[in-house]
Design a protein around this motif. Structure first.
Motif, PDB file in Angstrom:
ATOM      1  N   ALA A 127       1.043  -1.171   0.320  1.00 20.38           N
ATOM      2  CA  ALA A 127       0.413   0.116   0.094  1.00 20.38           C
ATOM      3  C   ALA A 127       1.441   1.241  -0.086  1.00 20.38           C
ATOM      4  CB  ALA A 127      -1.296   0.330   0.969  1.00 20.38           C
ATOM      5  N   ALA A 128       2.049   1.029   0.517  1.00 17.51           N
ATOM      6  CA  ALA A 128       2.780   1.916   0.248  1.00 17.51           C
ATOM      7  C   ALA A 128       3.190   2.864  -0.759  1.00 17.51           C
ATOM      8  CB  ALA A 128       4.358   2.089   1.400  1.00 17.51           C
ATOM      9  N   ALA A 129       2.991   1.999  -1.576  1.00 22.03           N
ATOM     10  CA  ALA A 129       3.598   2.453  -3.020  1.00 22.03           C
ATOM     11  C   ALA A 129       2.126   3.092  -3.839  1.00 22.03           C
ATOM     12  CB  ALA A 129       3.822   1.554  -3.974  1.00 22.03           C
ATOM     13  N   THR A 130       1.895   4.454  -4.409  1.00 20.71           N
ATOM     14  CA  THR A 130       0.583   4.511  -4.134  1.00 20.71           C
ATOM     15  C   THR A 130      -0.036   4.333  -6.117  1.00 20.71           C
ATOM     16  OG1 THR A 130       1.026   6.423  -3.578  1.00 20.71           O
ATOM     17  CG2 THR A 130      -0.605   5.493  -2.085  1.00 20.71           C
ATOM     18  N   GLY A 131       1.040   4.681  -6.791  1.00 19.46           N
ATOM     19  CA  GLY A 131       1.398   5.280  -8.017  1.00 19.46           C
ATOM     20  C   GLY A 131       1.145   6.526  -8.131  1.00 19.46           C
ATOM     21  N   GLY A 132       1.107   6.734  -9.343  1.00 16.96           N
ATOM     22  CA  GLY A 132       0.261   8.443  -9.998  1.00 16.96           C
ATOM     23  C   GLY A 132       1.994   8.835 -10.548  1.00 16.96           C
ATOM     24  N   ALA A 133       2.147  10.091 -10.259  1.00 20.42           N
ATOM     25  CA  ALA A 133       2.848  11.221 -10.220  1.00 20.42           C
ATOM     26  C   ALA A 133       4.556  10.543  -9.262  1.00 20.42           C
ATOM     27  CB  ALA A 133       2.620  12.262 -10.579  1.00 20.42           C
ATOM     28  N   GLY A 134       4.049  10.443  -8.322  1.00 20.80           N
ATOM     29  CA  GLY A 134       5.327  10.113  -7.458  1.00 20.80           C
ATOM     30  C   GLY A 134       5.917   9.637  -8.004  1.00 20.80           C
ATOM     31  N   VAL A 135       6.032   8.544  -8.290  1.00 18.91           N
ATOM     32  CA  VAL A 135       6.686   7.208  -8.805  1.00 18.91           C
ATOM     33  C   VAL A 135       7.965   6.984  -9.661  1.00 18.91           C
ATOM     34  CG1 VAL A 135       6.606   4.566 -10.114  1.00 18.91           C
ATOM     35  CG2 VAL A 135       4.844   4.895  -8.575  1.00 18.91           C
ATOM     36  N   SER A 136       9.031   6.697  -9.435  1.00 21.09           N
ATOM     37  CA  SER A 136      10.292   6.596 -10.577  1.00 21.09           C
ATOM     38  C   SER A 136      10.953   5.066  -9.847  1.00 21.09           C
ATOM     39  CB  SER A 136      10.856   7.605  -9.903  1.00 21.09           C
ATOM     40  OG  SER A 136      11.679   8.553  -7.925  1.00 21.09           O
ATOM     41  N   LEU A 137      11.573   4.891 -10.485  1.00 20.50           N
ATOM     42  CA  LEU A 137      12.812   4.204 -10.240  1.00 20.50           C
ATOM     43  C   LEU A 137      14.036   4.760 -10.561  1.00 20.50           C
ATOM     44  CD1 LEU A 137      10.750   2.121 -13.365  1.00 20.50           C
ATOM     45  CD2 LEU A 137      10.497   1.285 -11.389  1.00 20.50           C
ATOM     46  N   ALA A 138      14.742   2.952 -10.250  1.00 17.31           N
ATOM     47  CA  ALA A 138      16.258   3.492  -9.752  1.00 17.31           C
ATOM     48  C   ALA A 138      16.986   3.519 -11.208  1.00 17.31           C
ATOM     49  CB  ALA A 138      17.500   2.082  -8.608  1.00 17.31           C
ATOM     50  N   SER A 139      16.149   2.580 -11.903  1.00 17.23           N
ATOM     51  CA  SER A 139      16.679   3.244 -13.421  1.00 17.23           C
ATOM     52  C   SER A 139      16.026   4.577 -14.356  1.00 17.23           C
ATOM     53  CB  SER A 139      16.396   2.167 -14.564  1.00 17.23           C
ATOM     54  OG  SER A 139      15.262   1.922 -14.413  1.00 17.23           O
ATOM     55  N   GLY A 140      15.039   5.417 -14.107  1.00 16.77           N
ATOM     56  CA  GLY A 140      15.022   6.808 -13.713  1.00 16.77           C
ATOM     57  C   GLY A 140      14.076   6.871 -13.814  1.00 16.77           C
ATOM     58  N   GLY A 141      12.998   7.284 -15.049  1.00 20.59           N
ATOM     59  CA  GLY A 141      11.358   7.524 -15.133  1.00 20.59           C
ATOM     60  C   GLY A 141      10.529   6.676 -14.921  1.00 20.59           C
ATOM     61  N   PRO A 142       9.735   6.465 -15.099  1.00 19.64           N
ATOM     62  CA  PRO A 142       8.516   5.614 -15.287  1.00 19.64           C
ATOM     63  C   PRO A 142       8.616   5.008 -16.995  1.00 19.64           C
ATOM     64  CG  PRO A 142       7.143   7.385 -14.222  1.00 19.64           C
ATOM     65  CD  PRO A 142       8.361   7.785 -14.620  1.00 19.64           C
ATOM     66  N   THR A 143       8.648   5.513 -17.509  1.00 16.30           N
ATOM     67  CA  THR A 143       9.181   4.710 -18.600  1.00 16.30           C
ATOM     68  C   THR A 143      10.643   3.721 -19.432  1.00 16.30           C
ATOM     69  OG1 THR A 143      10.832   6.708 -19.702  1.00 16.30           O
ATOM     70  CG2 THR A 143       7.954   6.559 -20.479  1.00 16.30           C
ATOM     71  N   THR A 144      11.370   3.816 -17.914  1.00 13.79           N
ATOM     72  CA  THR A 144      12.481   3.009 -17.706  1.00 13.79           C
ATOM     73  C   THR A 144      12.046   1.763 -17.439  1.00 13.79           C
ATOM     74  OG1 THR A 144      13.465   3.700 -15.945  1.00 13.79           O
ATOM     75  CG2 THR A 144      14.143   5.076 -17.892  1.00 13.79           C
ATOM     76  N   LEU A 145      10.858   1.212 -16.929  1.00 14.15           N
ATOM     77  CA  LEU A 145       9.939  -0.022 -16.693  1.00 14.15           C
ATOM     78  C   LEU A 145      11.005  -0.875 -16.999  1.00 14.15           C
ATOM     79  CD1 LEU A 145       8.847  -1.602 -14.889  1.00 14.15           C
ATOM     80  CD2 LEU A 145       6.568  -1.115 -16.079  1.00 14.15           C
ATOM     81  N   HIS A 146      11.893  -1.786 -16.715  1.00 13.12           N
ATOM     82  CA  HIS A 146      11.644  -3.062 -17.476  1.00 13.12           C
ATOM     83  C   HIS A 146      12.856  -4.098 -16.701  1.00 13.12           C
ATOM     84  CE1 HIS A 146      16.147  -0.878 -15.901  1.00 13.12           C
ATOM     85  NE2 HIS A 146      16.713  -2.047 -16.033  1.00 13.12           N
ATOM     86  N   ALA A 147      12.641  -5.090 -16.851  1.00 16.70           N
ATOM     87  CA  ALA A 147      13.170  -6.351 -16.193  1.00 16.70           C
ATOM     88  C   ALA A 147      13.583  -7.621 -17.209  1.00 16.70           C
ATOM     89  CB  ALA A 147      11.816  -7.130 -15.295  1.00 16.70           C
ATOM     90  N   ASP A 148      14.367  -8.822 -16.167  1.00 22.78           N
ATOM     91  CA  ASP A 148      15.689  -9.699 -16.087  1.00 22.78           C
ATOM     92  C   ASP A 148      15.373 -10.774 -15.689  1.00 22.78           C
ATOM     93  OD1 ASP A 148      16.834  -6.468 -16.142  1.00 22.78           O
ATOM     94  OD2 ASP A 148      18.693  -7.431 -16.809  1.00 22.78           O
ATOM     95  N   MET A 149      15.442 -12.089 -16.531  1.00 20.37           N
ATOM     96  CA  MET A 149      15.369 -12.814 -16.327  1.00 20.37           C
ATOM     97  C   MET A 149      16.275 -14.092 -16.558  1.00 20.37           C
ATOM     98  SD  MET A 149      12.551 -15.491 -18.787  1.00 20.37           S
ATOM     99  CE  MET A 149      12.566 -15.158 -20.558  1.00 20.37           C
ATOM    100  N   PHE A 150      16.764 -14.846 -15.855  1.00 15.85           N
ATOM    101  CA  PHE A 150      18.027 -15.843 -15.954  1.00 15.85           C
ATOM    102  C   PHE A 150      17.442 -17.046 -15.890  1.00 15.85           C
ATOM    103  CE2 PHE A 150      22.574 -15.482 -15.157  1.00 15.85           C
ATOM    104  CZ  PHE A 150      22.901 -16.525 -15.810  1.00 15.85           C
ATOM    105  N   GLU A 151      17.106 -18.111 -16.761  1.00 10.26           N
ATOM    106  CA  GLU A 151      15.700 -19.354 -16.472  1.00 10.26           C
ATOM    107  C   GLU A 151      16.910 -20.250 -15.830  1.00 10.26           C
ATOM    108  OE1 GLU A 151      13.245 -19.987 -17.077  1.00 10.26           O
ATOM    109  OE2 GLU A 151      13.431 -17.658 -17.119  1.00 10.26           O
TER     110      GLU A 151
END
Length: 332
Positions: free
Chosen positions: A237-261
């Motif tokens: 619940a602490a992550a309410t979203g909206g304009a206050g969200v950012s990532l360690a990689s930058g803004g919301p548009t830098t959302l990405h993820a990795d998988m190592f099978e």
């Protein structure tokens, strides 16, 4: 609560429980509530693995293997031993936070901040979808990165088994009324058949496409069908979203993820109903299908062997993905 670079880590009793529910994956990652089968084409079978949050670290064994403190902060799920030196072989010796103990894979997202306060995720859902009859399980040590586009990543709010997504990656919805923030990425389901990784960590895996509403097909450059993997990181619940969200990689548009099978033995092909890729040049396939031998030529370049073998040992010399800024301070 303890201080950690951008702000305060919110953990433990201060965090609300996660609201469950898996979202449908759509081709364009469009908006709206999702309640149907979790794959973009509305066809095929699959399964979902749930993995608790494991640990945070400024490492990335795919983009920056062998180097510590050279990456933005990541939140890791699944394999509990994931670090900068992880290989396909080492992951098989580790533990897992996943509800399927055969899944020793490592999954990770960039750390998320709400109004400059670091909020640890609660869990991850990994959906492995089978979109066609001719599907090959990922070979051991397979690596990939995805996201940063509207077709591969999106933000949503999940409540009561439904997830509503925003229409563009740049827009993070505000989650209200008990809804919980969700970050989702989707990997392609067509593999080039030779590479465990690629220089950009993306191009060896692409999405299938359908013509005139028919069954999605893989391009000739990536002829091997693999499970379509969708990862959802879920937040309290602490992550309410909206304009206050950012990532360690930058803004919301830098959302990405990795998988190592890293799956134990034949457990992945058993779950998805496929056969493993024993021969990287021409993987085994579902025996119920008819395969043209010409679709699996020996396409491996002479200098590709070191890259292919890196899933089990050896460094990755590919250039890091610098598509987004890394302004995070070291994790002390």
């Amino acid at each position: 609560m303890k201080k950690l670079f951008k702000g305060v880590v919110l953990t433990g009793a201060t965090l609300s429980l996660l609201v469950t529910g898996m979202a449908t994956v759509s081709a364009a990652h469009g908006s709206g509530a999702n309640q149907g089968p979790p794959n973009r084409n509305g066809a095929g079978n699959g399964f979902t693995v749930t993995c608790d949050f494991s640990h945070s670290a400024r490492v990335d064994p795919i983009v920056a293997p062998g180097t510590g403190m050279m990456s933005h902060l990541h939140e890791f799920f699944g394999n509990t031993t994931t670090n900068e030196n992880s290989t396909g072989e080492s992951l098989l010796s580790g533990g897992t936070t996943c509800n399927d103990q055969n899944d020793l894979s490592a999954y990770w997202f960039p750390a998320l901040y709400q109004d400059d306060v670091l909020v640890e995720p609660t869990s991850l859902r990994a959906r492995y979808a089978r979109l066609g009859g001719n599907v090959t399980a990922f070979p051991q040590g397979f690596m990939a990165v995805t996201g940063r586009t509207d077709s591969t990543a999106r933000w949503g709010c999940s409540a009561g088994g439904q997830t509503t997504f925003s229409s563009t990656l740049s827009e993070v919805p505000t989650c209200e009324g008990g809804a919980r923030l969700v970050a989702e990425v989707k990997f392609g389901d067509c593999w080039d058949g030779t590479s465990l990784d690629s220089a950009d960590h993306v191009s060896h895996l692409v999405a299938s496409s359908s013509v005139d509403g028919g069954r999605p097909e893989c391009p000739s450059t990536h002829p091997v069908r693999v499970p379509e993997v969708t990862l959802q990181a879920r937040y309290p619940a602490a992550a309410t979203g909206g304009a206050g969200v950012s990532l360690a990689s930058g803004g919301p548009t830098t959302l990405h993820a990795d998988m190592f099978e890293a799956w134990v033995g034949t457990s992945l092909e058993n779950r998805i109903g496929t056969r493993r890729a024993n021969n990287l040049n021409c993987p085994d396939v579902d025996p119920s299908t008819t395969v043209n031998a010409n679709t699996c030529p020996d396409r491996r370049p002479q200098n590709d062997m070191d890259q292919v073998n890196r899933g089990n040992r050896g460094p990755n010399n590919a250039a890091p993905n610098n598509a987004a800024p890394d302004n995070a301070a070291p994790n002390n």
